[in-house]
Design a protein around this motif. Structure first.
Motif, PDB file in Angstrom:
ATOM      1  N   THR A  25       1.057  -1.020  -0.399  1.00  0.00           N
ATOM      2  CA  THR A  25      -0.251   0.184   0.204  1.00  0.00           C
ATOM      3  C   THR A  25       1.483   1.719   0.196  1.00  0.00           C
ATOM      4  N   VAL A  26       0.335   2.221  -0.741  1.00  0.00           N
ATOM      5  CA  VAL A  26       1.536   3.370  -0.858  1.00  0.00           C
ATOM      6  C   VAL A  26       0.907   4.247   0.372  1.00  0.00           C
ATOM      7  N   VAL A  27       1.443   5.053   0.530  1.00  0.00           N
ATOM      8  CA  VAL A  27       1.025   5.773   1.773  1.00  0.00           C
ATOM      9  C   VAL A  27       0.613   7.407   1.221  1.00  0.00           C
ATOM     10  N   SER A  28      -0.653   7.734   1.354  1.00  0.00           N
ATOM     11  CA  SER A  28      -0.540   9.378   0.823  1.00  0.00           C
ATOM     12  C   SER A  28      -0.043  10.895   1.355  1.00  0.00           C
ATOM     13  N   ARG A  29      -0.066   9.965   2.761  1.00  0.00           N
ATOM     14  CA  ARG A  29       0.836  11.548   3.365  1.00  0.00           C
ATOM     15  C   ARG A  29       2.349  11.137   4.025  1.00  0.00           C
ATOM     16  N   ALA A  30       2.769  12.993   4.079  1.00  0.00           N
ATOM     17  CA  ALA A  30       3.775  12.302   5.122  1.00  0.00           C
ATOM     18  C   ALA A  30       4.166  13.471   6.509  1.00  0.00           C
ATOM     19  N   ALA A  31       3.986  12.590   7.757  1.00  0.00           N
ATOM     20  CA  ALA A  31       3.530  12.720   8.496  1.00  0.00           C
ATOM     21  C   ALA A  31       4.366  13.421   9.462  1.00  0.00           C
ATOM     22  N   TRP A  32       5.677  12.742   8.921  1.00  0.00           N
ATOM     23  CA  TRP A  32       6.579  13.869   9.833  1.00  0.00           C
ATOM     24  C   TRP A  32       7.463  14.958   9.642  1.00  0.00           C
ATOM     25  N   ARG A  33       6.454  15.555   8.188  1.00  0.00           N
ATOM     26  CA  ARG A  33       6.678  16.978   7.977  1.00  0.00           C
ATOM     27  C   ARG A  33       6.144  17.991   8.715  1.00  0.00           C
ATOM     28  N   ALA A  34       5.178  16.938   9.412  1.00  0.00           N
ATOM     29  CA  ALA A  34       4.650  18.170  10.526  1.00  0.00           C
ATOM     30  C   ALA A  34       5.024  17.636  12.254  1.00  0.00           C
ATOM     31  N   VAL A  35       6.076  16.483  12.405  1.00  0.00           N
ATOM     32  CA  VAL A  35       6.137  16.244  13.624  1.00  0.00           C
ATOM     33  C   VAL A  35       7.823  16.582  14.075  1.00  0.00           C
ATOM     34  N   PRO A  36       7.922  16.657  14.519  1.00  0.00           N
ATOM     35  CA  PRO A  36      10.117  17.065  14.635  1.00  0.00           C
ATOM     36  C   PRO A  36       9.818  15.071  15.096  1.00  0.00           C
ATOM     37  N   SER A  37      10.892  14.753  13.943  1.00  0.00           N
ATOM     38  CA  SER A  37      11.370  13.266  13.772  1.00  0.00           C
ATOM     39  C   SER A  37      13.269  13.028  13.615  1.00  0.00           C
TER      40      SER A  37
END
Length: 234
Positions: A166-178
């Motif tokens: 499954t391909v992801v639709s978002r990149a949450a790491w852009r919004a949260v310090p990672s």
């Protein structure tokens, strides 16, 4: 109060994989929530990638206060899709798939030769993916105590095929310090692949570990997690 650390496992694993790290984190004052995703032989519920993302969202909704979210391997794909929930202050990717929208675990890990847990090393049985114990011991646990490696390999359970493709639709790491922990002796997700993924987060460290530092180097991994947790939540 220190943030709660939510620990997300990799493919075929359950929350048990984090037992040693969780004990160290809790001794340091961090409440821990190890996650076990729905799956055959694990827990009831939707065992697809979408189901795992929904499961993590429910887990996070039940955790009060600040959260540091840690994902191992496949768990990083779930963090990518669902990790920016309310309360999540930081994420740590441990040899994990920190993906861009349109990527999947398979598309990233199979794009470069060298993985010993790639498409040619996994058996597809109906709608599930199975990795044989001998393959798992070599790919995931080669620097672990042999008895630990054998026990871990025996506990692995089938994973739904969608978790890999499954391909992801978002990149949450852009919004949260990672932060990314690169495992430099990894045979499942090669160090070269990891470093490319780590460059996306802007913060990374390295451990001379296999794909499973939670078993082979729990103290060092716990230190990497708490170090970034302190920095990100200060």
């Amino acid at each position: 109060m220190k943030p709660t650390i939510v620990l997300v496992p990799g493919m075929w694993h359950g929350g048990w994989a984090w037992d040693r790290v969780a004990a160290l984190l809790e001794a340091d004052g961090h409440p821990c929530v190890p996650v076990t995703f729905p799956g055959r032989g694990r827990a009831p519920g939707d065992e697809t990638f979408a189901g795992h993302c929904a499961h993590l969202t429910r887990v996070l909704a039940d955790v009060p206060g600040d959260v540091v979210l840690v994902g191992h391997s496949y768990g990083g794909a779930v963090l990518t899709e669902a990790g920016d929930a309310p309360g999540v202050r930081a994420m740590v990717f441990v040899s994990a798939f920190c993906l861009e929208p349109g990527e999947s675990v398979a598309s990233v890990n199979d794009a470069q030769a060298g993985s010993e847990a790639g498409v040619d090393d996994i058996r597809e049985v109906g709608d599930h993916l199975v990795i044989d114990p001998d393959t798992a011991r070599a790919a995931f646990y080669h620097d672990c105590d042999p008895a630990d490696a054998a026990r871990a390999a025996e506990r692995l359970t089938p994973e739904h095929v969608s978790t890999r493709t499954t391909v992801v639709s978002r990149a949450a790491w852009r919004a949260v310090p990672s932060h990314f922990v690169v495992c430099t002796a990894d045979r499942a997700c090669t160090p070269d692949v990891q470093r490319k993924l780590a460059s996306r987060t802007g913060s990374w460290s390295e451990l001379a570990a296999s794909h499973s530092p939670m078993l082979s180097m729990p103290a060092a991994l716990a230190g990497a997690i708490t170090g970034f947790a302190k920095e990100a939540t200060a």
